[in-house]
Scaffold this motif. Structure first.
Motif, short mmCIF file in Angstrom:
data_model
loop_
_atom_site.label_atom_id
_atom_site.label_comp_id
_atom_site.label_asym_id
_atom_site.label_seq_id
_atom_site.Cartn_x
_atom_site.Cartn_y
_atom_site.Cartn_z
N SER A 6 -3.22 -2.12 10.63
CA SER A 6 -3.43 -3.51 9.88
C SER A 6 -2.05 -3.86 9.08
CB SER A 6 -4.34 -3.12 8.49
OG SER A 6 -3.86 -2.12 7.81
N SER A 7 -1.84 -5.21 8.83
CA SER A 7 -0.71 -5.54 8.28
C SER A 7 -0.66 -5.88 6.91
CB SER A 7 -0.54 -6.86 8.89
OG SER A 7 -1.67 -8.13 8.46
N ALA A 8 -2.02 -5.34 6.16
CA ALA A 8 -2.00 -5.39 4.79
C ALA A 8 -3.20 -4.45 4.30
CB ALA A 8 -2.29 -6.90 4.25
N ILE A 9 -2.98 -3.87 3.17
CA ILE A 9 -3.87 -3.16 2.55
C ILE A 9 -4.72 -4.11 1.75
CG2 ILE A 9 -4.73 -1.45 1.12
CD1 ILE A 9 -2.07 0.11 1.90
N TRP A 10 -6.10 -3.91 1.91
CA TRP A 10 -7.02 -5.11 1.11
C TRP A 10 -7.71 -4.03 0.16
CZ3 TRP A 10 -6.42 -10.29 0.81
CH2 TRP A 10 -5.93 -10.95 1.85
N SER A 11 -7.73 -4.56 -1.08
CA SER A 11 -8.75 -3.43 -2.02
C SER A 11 -9.67 -4.43 -2.44
CB SER A 11 -7.70 -3.12 -3.07
OG SER A 11 -8.51 -2.14 -4.15
N THR A 21 -4.54 -1.37 -8.64
CA THR A 21 -2.97 -0.94 -8.85
C THR A 21 -2.38 -0.77 -7.72
OG1 THR A 21 -3.33 1.18 -9.32
CG2 THR A 21 -3.25 -0.30 -11.35
N ALA A 22 -1.41 -1.29 -7.16
CA ALA A 22 -0.67 -1.15 -5.98
C ALA A 22 0.35 0.11 -6.33
CB ALA A 22 0.25 -2.19 -5.77
N GLY A 23 0.32 0.89 -5.27
CA GLY A 23 1.28 2.03 -5.11
C GLY A 23 2.20 1.89 -4.35
N SER A 24 3.06 2.88 -4.29
CA SER A 24 4.10 2.95 -3.08
C SER A 24 3.57 3.61 -1.68
CB SER A 24 5.47 3.79 -3.60
OG SER A 24 5.07 5.23 -4.04
N ASP A 29 -2.49 3.02 9.12
CA ASP A 29 -2.85 4.02 10.05
C ASP A 29 -1.62 4.58 10.92
OD1 ASP A 29 -5.47 4.14 9.03
OD2 ASP A 29 -6.37 3.14 10.84
N GLU A 30 -0.69 3.66 11.02
CA GLU A 30 0.51 3.76 11.83
C GLU A 30 1.63 4.36 10.89
OE1 GLU A 30 1.18 0.18 13.92
OE2 GLU A 30 0.34 0.91 15.54
N ASN A 31 1.27 4.64 9.51
CA ASN A 31 2.13 5.18 8.43
C ASN A 31 3.19 4.07 8.23
OD1 ASN A 31 2.43 7.19 6.80
ND2 ASN A 31 3.87 8.14 7.93
N LYS A 32 2.98 2.77 8.25
CA LYS A 32 3.98 1.86 7.87
C LYS A 32 3.59 1.33 6.46
CE LYS A 32 4.74 0.55 12.83
NZ LYS A 32 4.99 -0.45 13.76
N LEU A 33 4.57 1.06 5.77
CA LEU A 33 4.34 0.08 4.57
C LEU A 33 4.02 -1.23 4.92
CD1 LEU A 33 7.33 1.41 2.22
CD2 LEU A 33 5.06 1.95 2.00
#
Length: 106
Positions: A6-11, A21-24, A29-33
């Motif tokens: 995915s290109s973003a994390i959706w909560s 809250t957004a964390g670091s 799944d590819e371990n990319k920020l």
């Protein structure tokens, strides 16, 4: 299950004022920020999930939507983990059913 790059994390959070809250550690799944984005949960979210399994033909009360959704996702509760993983293989079905529902509403 194959990794999902995915290109973003959706909560998804309830609309009761709680704020995610957004964390670091926002990694796909590819371990990319990836960016963190929050969306509100509204009753139509469960309808969207139900459309992954059923082609809805008429308006439904939110209690009926939830009851029918639990026939497919037995342990579903608002805010439950694993919902995307349980529905992502049916995304095309949901989009088609959603388009059908919009056409019937017009």
């Amino acid at each position: 299950m194959a990794p999902f790059p995915s290109s973003a994390i959706w909560s998804r959070r309830p609309t009761d004022g709680a704020r995610p809250t957004a964390g670091s550690d926002n990694k796909n799944d590819e371990n990319k920020l990836v960016p963190f984005k929050a969306i509100a949960s509204v009753p139509s979210f469960e309808l969207w999930l139900l459309l992954h399994f059923e082609d809805i033909q008429h308006p439904l009360h939110r209690d009926e939507v939830l009851a029918r959704l639990k026939q497919h996702l037995h342990d579903y509760e608002k805010g439950a983990d694993g919902v995307f993983a349980a529905t992502r293989d049916r995304l095309e079905t949901a989009v088609t059913a959603g388009c059908n529902l919009i056409q019937r509403a017009d």
